[in-house]
Design a protein around this motif. Sequence first.
Motif, mmCIF file in Angstrom:
data_model
loop_
_atom_site.group_PDB
_atom_site.id
_atom_site.type_symbol
_atom_site.label_atom_id
_atom_site.label_comp_id
_atom_site.label_asym_id
_atom_site.label_seq_id
_atom_site.Cartn_x
_atom_site.Cartn_y
_atom_site.Cartn_z
ATOM 1 N N ARG A 151 0.827 -1.211 0.000
ATOM 2 C CA ARG A 151 0.000 0.000 0.000
ATOM 3 C C ARG A 151 0.861 1.261 0.000
ATOM 4 O O ARG A 151 0.356 2.362 -0.256
ATOM 5 C CB ARG A 151 -0.895 0.025 1.241
ATOM 6 C CG ARG A 151 -1.864 -1.105 1.324
ATOM 7 C CD ARG A 151 -2.700 -1.084 2.595
ATOM 8 N NE ARG A 151 -3.690 -0.010 2.593
ATOM 9 C CZ ARG A 151 -4.803 -0.015 3.307
ATOM 10 N NH1 ARG A 151 -5.076 -1.055 4.092
ATOM 11 N NH2 ARG A 151 -5.649 0.991 3.248
ATOM 12 N N GLY A 160 -3.554 4.564 0.220
ATOM 13 C CA GLY A 160 -2.287 4.047 -0.257
ATOM 14 C C GLY A 160 -2.287 3.795 -1.749
ATOM 15 O O GLY A 160 -2.928 4.488 -2.536
ATOM 16 N N ASN A 184 -3.606 1.921 -4.169
ATOM 17 C CA ASN A 184 -4.664 1.083 -4.734
ATOM 18 C C ASN A 184 -4.593 1.144 -6.254
ATOM 19 O O ASN A 184 -4.769 2.204 -6.849
ATOM 20 C CB ASN A 184 -6.042 1.549 -4.263
ATOM 21 C CG ASN A 184 -7.167 0.821 -4.980
ATOM 22 O OD1 ASN A 184 -7.052 -0.358 -5.311
ATOM 23 N ND2 ASN A 184 -8.252 1.527 -5.238
ATOM 24 N N PHE A 240 -3.857 -4.601 1.318
ATOM 25 C CA PHE A 240 -5.310 -4.664 1.230
ATOM 26 C C PHE A 240 -5.740 -6.116 1.432
ATOM 27 O O PHE A 240 -4.991 -7.046 1.123
ATOM 28 C CB PHE A 240 -5.789 -4.172 -0.140
ATOM 29 C CG PHE A 240 -5.433 -2.749 -0.438
ATOM 30 C CD1 PHE A 240 -6.092 -1.708 0.206
ATOM 31 C CD2 PHE A 240 -4.429 -2.440 -1.358
ATOM 32 C CE1 PHE A 240 -5.765 -0.383 -0.067
ATOM 33 C CE2 PHE A 240 -4.100 -1.119 -1.642
ATOM 34 C CZ PHE A 240 -4.768 -0.088 -0.981
ATOM 35 N N GLN A 266 -3.525 -4.573 -4.350
ATOM 36 C CA GLN A 266 -2.108 -4.349 -4.606
ATOM 37 C C GLN A 266 -1.698 -5.120 -5.864
ATOM 38 O O GLN A 266 -2.433 -5.998 -6.322
ATOM 39 C CB GLN A 266 -1.247 -4.769 -3.420
ATOM 40 C CG GLN A 266 -1.482 -6.150 -2.853
ATOM 41 C CD GLN A 266 -2.294 -6.119 -1.569
ATOM 42 O OE1 GLN A 266 -2.454 -5.081 -0.934
ATOM 43 N NE2 GLN A 266 -2.807 -7.264 -1.164
#
Length: 258
Positions: free
Chosen positions: A24, A35, A37, A234, A250
Amino acid sequence: MNVPKPIRSERLNHDHVHHGFFTREGGVSTGIYAGLNVGIGSDDTREVVMENRKRVANAMGVSEDYLFSPFQIHSPEAVIVSTPWKENQRPQADALVTNTPGVAIGVLTADCGPVLFLDPENQVAGAAHAGWKGATGGVLENTIEKMEMLGAKRENITAVLGPTISAKNYEVGPEFVERLIEFNNNNADYLQPSENENHAMFDLPAYIVDRLNSNGVSAHWTGDCTYENEAQFFSYRRKTHRTEADYGRQISVISLKD
């Protein structure tokens, strides 16, 4: 500027290869997506997701147009990549392979297993998204076979499994247990008792690594659990347990240098 700092494996460190299991860290998304994404399919702001993907491409030393990820459908499909495609041309598949320098191939995950493959001698790379459906369905084997079509030798292939949900956080129900054992009775070895009756804890990382090793490649897991490390990863299951509206993804990427 905060920049991505991907996890890297010594097993994939070669002079002519870039790779990274991105976390992230280093992104511009906020809220539940905070973060890096990179999930185009998420409900995050599109411009933000594309900025995050641009940062991944920069970290990999390629242009945005040469960072490829498929339209993932939890399938066994693997596709060879050599030239750019437009976003609306992304193949429905769960693995990509290439022998073309300058092409960065990646898969998105949020608990499923991201596997990066490399035959350094014959310069062939692969990336696979292996959840339980893909792993049991043959996505790992299909990736290896597609690599062999490009000249790879499976005895030269190293496969590294990146951040994945660990067994202690992956509880499955009785229908899953029954189906997994129907595939192969030996799959019971990857199930441990749960605190909940008729449920079990499934060791997806061990299943993936063992399946890869049984197919003649050298496989290893980085040991990172997506569920338990919220700061870095995530997690779809964590989102489900919290009843959140959506979740980030990710990316794990590998490329052959020009």
